[in-house]
Motif scaffolding. Structure first.
Motif, PDB file in Angstrom:
ATOM      1  N   ASP A  17       0.916  -1.269   0.027  1.00 14.02           N
ATOM      2  CA  ASP A  17      -0.003  -0.153   0.021  1.00 14.02           C
ATOM      3  C   ASP A  17       1.092   1.164  -0.095  1.00 14.02           C
ATOM      4  O   ASP A  17       0.580   2.285  -0.615  1.00 14.02           O
ATOM      5  N   TYR A  18       1.917   1.334   0.722  1.00 15.19           N
ATOM      6  CA  TYR A  18       2.611   2.432   0.763  1.00 15.19           C
ATOM      7  C   TYR A  18       3.425   2.682  -0.417  1.00 15.19           C
ATOM      8  O   TYR A  18       3.697   3.659  -1.125  1.00 15.19           O
ATOM      9  N   GLU A  19       3.768   1.517  -1.192  1.00 13.87           N
ATOM     10  CA  GLU A  19       4.629   1.477  -2.434  1.00 13.87           C
ATOM     11  C   GLU A  19       3.687   2.194  -3.569  1.00 13.87           C
ATOM     12  O   GLU A  19       3.886   3.074  -4.355  1.00 13.87           O
ATOM     13  N   ARG A  20       2.238   1.341  -3.466  1.00 19.06           N
ATOM     14  CA  ARG A  20       1.439   2.030  -4.526  1.00 19.06           C
ATOM     15  C   ARG A  20       1.033   3.520  -4.388  1.00 19.06           C
ATOM     16  O   ARG A  20       0.586   4.397  -5.135  1.00 19.06           O
ATOM     17  N   MET A  21       0.889   3.902  -2.902  1.00 20.57           N
ATOM     18  CA  MET A  21       0.631   5.292  -2.598  1.00 20.57           C
ATOM     19  C   MET A  21       1.580   6.336  -2.965  1.00 20.57           C
ATOM     20  O   MET A  21       1.535   7.441  -3.894  1.00 20.57           O
ATOM     21  N   ALA A  22       2.936   5.742  -2.892  1.00 26.17           N
ATOM     22  CA  ALA A  22       4.101   6.640  -3.574  1.00 26.17           C
ATOM     23  C   ALA A  22       3.754   6.757  -4.914  1.00 26.17           C
ATOM     24  O   ALA A  22       3.909   8.006  -5.388  1.00 26.17           O
ATOM     25  N   MET A  23       3.604   5.488  -5.619  1.00 30.46           N
ATOM     26  CA  MET A  23       3.736   5.788  -7.033  1.00 30.46           C
ATOM     27  C   MET A  23       2.187   6.602  -7.518  1.00 30.46           C
ATOM     28  O   MET A  23       2.343   6.944  -8.684  1.00 30.46           O
ATOM     29  N   SER A  24       1.257   6.644  -6.581  1.00 25.79           N
ATOM     30  CA  SER A  24       0.208   7.576  -7.007  1.00 25.79           C
ATOM     31  C   SER A  24       0.178   9.034  -6.311  1.00 25.79           C
ATOM     32  O   SER A  24      -0.992   9.639  -6.306  1.00 25.79           O
ATOM     33  N   GLY A  25       1.271   9.332  -5.932  1.00 29.60           N
ATOM     34  CA  GLY A  25       1.386  10.745  -5.623  1.00 29.60           C
ATOM     35  C   GLY A  25       1.444  11.126  -4.175  1.00 29.60           C
ATOM     36  O   GLY A  25       1.633  12.140  -3.515  1.00 29.60           O
ATOM     37  N   VAL A  26       1.419  10.042  -3.179  1.00 30.07           N
ATOM     38  CA  VAL A  26       1.066  10.353  -1.688  1.00 30.07           C
ATOM     39  C   VAL A  26       2.330  10.742  -1.040  1.00 30.07           C
ATOM     40  O   VAL A  26       3.395   9.988  -1.365  1.00 30.07           O
ATOM     41  N   VAL A  27       2.554  11.865  -0.578  1.00 30.09           N
ATOM     42  CA  VAL A  27       3.883  12.341   0.160  1.00 30.09           C
ATOM     43  C   VAL A  27       3.822  12.020   1.430  1.00 30.09           C
ATOM     44  O   VAL A  27       4.873  12.207   2.224  1.00 30.09           O
ATOM     45  N   ALA A  28       2.503  12.195   2.093  1.00 26.61           N
ATOM     46  CA  ALA A  28       2.593  11.989   3.584  1.00 26.61           C
ATOM     47  C   ALA A  28       1.192  11.392   4.195  1.00 26.61           C
ATOM     48  O   ALA A  28       0.398  11.543   3.391  1.00 26.61           O
ATOM     49  N   VAL A  29       1.404  10.621   5.143  1.00 26.57           N
ATOM     50  CA  VAL A  29       0.082  10.147   5.759  1.00 26.57           C
ATOM     51  C   VAL A  29       0.419  10.625   7.191  1.00 26.57           C
ATOM     52  O   VAL A  29       1.223  10.761   7.794  1.00 26.57           O
ATOM     53  N   ALA A  30      -0.895  10.729   7.816  1.00 24.46           N
ATOM     54  CA  ALA A  30      -1.121  11.015   9.246  1.00 24.46           C
ATOM     55  C   ALA A  30      -1.668   9.662   9.880  1.00 24.46           C
ATOM     56  O   ALA A  30      -2.921   9.485   9.566  1.00 24.46           O
ATOM     57  N   PRO A 225      -7.131   2.452   0.518  1.00 27.81           N
ATOM     58  CA  PRO A 225      -6.746   3.805   0.729  1.00 27.81           C
ATOM     59  C   PRO A 225      -6.840   4.442  -0.701  1.00 27.81           C
ATOM     60  O   PRO A 225      -6.667   5.794  -0.665  1.00 27.81           O
ATOM     61  N   PHE A 226      -7.135   3.680  -1.795  1.00 25.66           N
ATOM     62  CA  PHE A 226      -7.147   4.379  -3.069  1.00 25.66           C
ATOM     63  C   PHE A 226      -8.474   5.016  -3.305  1.00 25.66           C
ATOM     64  O   PHE A 226      -8.646   5.450  -4.446  1.00 25.66           O
ATOM     65  N   THR A 227      -9.597   4.852  -2.425  1.00 23.60           N
ATOM     66  CA  THR A 227     -10.692   5.589  -2.627  1.00 23.60           C
ATOM     67  C   THR A 227     -10.394   7.339  -2.616  1.00 23.60           C
ATOM     68  O   THR A 227     -11.052   7.961  -3.261  1.00 23.60           O
ATOM     69  N   LEU A 228      -9.131   7.461  -1.928  1.00 24.32           N
ATOM     70  CA  LEU A 228      -8.848   8.918  -1.996  1.00 24.32           C
ATOM     71  C   LEU A 228      -8.529   9.306  -3.613  1.00 24.32           C
ATOM     72  O   LEU A 228      -8.720  10.374  -4.043  1.00 24.32           O
ATOM     73  N   GLN A 229      -7.770   8.476  -4.169  1.00 23.64           N
ATOM     74  CA  GLN A 229      -7.518   8.761  -5.715  1.00 23.64           C
ATOM     75  C   GLN A 229      -8.461   8.807  -6.504  1.00 23.64           C
ATOM     76  O   GLN A 229      -8.690   9.635  -7.265  1.00 23.64           O
ATOM     77  N   GLN A 230      -9.309   7.877  -6.188  1.00 24.25           N
ATOM     78  CA  GLN A 230     -10.721   7.920  -7.012  1.00 24.25           C
ATOM     79  C   GLN A 230     -11.612   9.273  -6.808  1.00 24.25           C
ATOM     80  O   GLN A 230     -11.987   9.602  -7.900  1.00 24.25           O
ATOM     81  N   CYS A 231     -11.324   9.733  -5.650  1.00 24.42           N
ATOM     82  CA  CYS A 231     -11.851  11.181  -5.284  1.00 24.42           C
ATOM     83  C   CYS A 231     -11.419  12.031  -6.292  1.00 24.42           C
ATOM     84  O   CYS A 231     -12.030  13.266  -6.599  1.00 24.42           O
TER      85      CYS A 231
END
Ligand SMILES: [Zn+2]
Length: 278
Positions: A17-30, A225-231
């Protein structure tokens, strides 16, 4: 596009999930502290959990170039255990000193019992005393309207700065009063039940995006987690500009979380080269 996941339970998610988030532009999580799926019996279990999210998890995220921040709290489901809650609250200030801890969360209500309300009040009081931000969970589904009303009542009776408080999981029926009272609000996107990416964009179009955060569900239950990218895609599909998307999905988290100086990621602005045209 650069994205921030402001509410993410990393310990329940995989490295992929971290890897795919990084590939889809996520720079930070809280990562707020939350319920583990069962009630913990010892304050020490919470302390080790807080160490996991404040010390270990940032190193796992860093492998993928993602910044990891956290929050500490006793979640509402376990707040029914008054002795445990009190013992954990006593030890929370030591975590406020951690370089990636942003504040108190997620506190809030689940069934809106007397013990839960008192725990919420104690959490908010501790946060205000130590100059911390607050993240408040509101109940899901049937209890949402009533629970959100109770959260607003508890806060209204206290001396708080609404700009430093984020009321999460709002929906169509609860967003209005939370924004009107001056708080930040969050939408939480789910793949099956609860708020969908489409409904979130409908609300953004209705209310604008001042003091609004969007986060995906990301925990050990049915979540994605990728519902955010869908949004983001749905938002752009309806004709909103790249800069507007950055305001919602990157810059707003910077504005709210950045009230704690430990969150040092700055809002970004797209600059077009006028020589080449847009
Ligand atoms: Zn959560």
């Amino acid at each position: 596009m650069q994205i921030i996941q402001p509410h993410y339970h990393a310990i329940a998610r995989t490295a992929q999930d971290y890897e795919r988030m990084a590939m889809s532009g996520v720079v930070a999580v809280a990562e707020p502290a939350f319920w583990a799926g069962f009630d913990r019996r010892y304050p020490e279990t919470f302390i080790d959990y807080f160490r996991q999210i404040s010390e270990f998890e940032p190193t796992r995220a860093a492998e993928y170039g993602i910044r990891h921040f956290c929050w500490v709290a006793v979640n509402p489901k376990e707040a029914e255990n008054v002795t445990l809650t009190r013992a954990v609250l006593e030890q929370m200030p030591e975590f406020f000193a951690k370089p990636t801890c942003l504040g108190v969360g997620e506190t809030g209500l689940h069934k809106s019992t007397k013990n839960e309300c008192e725990a919420l009040e104690a959490h908010v009081e501790l946060a205000m005393k130590h100059g911390q931000l607050v993240l408040i969970h509101t109940p899901h589904l049937a209890d949402k309207a009533h629970g959100t009303r109770r959260v607003l009542e508890v806060l209204a009776a206290m001396n708080v700065d609404p700009q430093r408080i984020w009321i999460d999981h709002v929906e169509e029926q609860t967003i209005g009063p939370c924004l009107d009272a001056g708080y930040w609000v969050g939408f939480t996107l789910y793949p099956i039940t609860k708020c969908s990416p489409k409904r979130a964009v409908d609300m953004l179009e209705k209310y604008g995006w001042e003091r609004i955060l969007v986060n995906s569900s990301a925990d050990w239950g049915p979540s994605d987690p990728f519902t955010l990218q869908q949004c983001v895609v749905e938002f752009r599909r309806r004709g909103h500009s790249l800069q507007e998307a950055l305001e919602v999905f990157h810059n707003n988290p910077c504005r709210f979380l950045g009230q704690n100086p430990k969150f040092d990621i700055q809002p970004v602005r797209v600059e077009y080269d006028s020589a080449v045209g847009v």
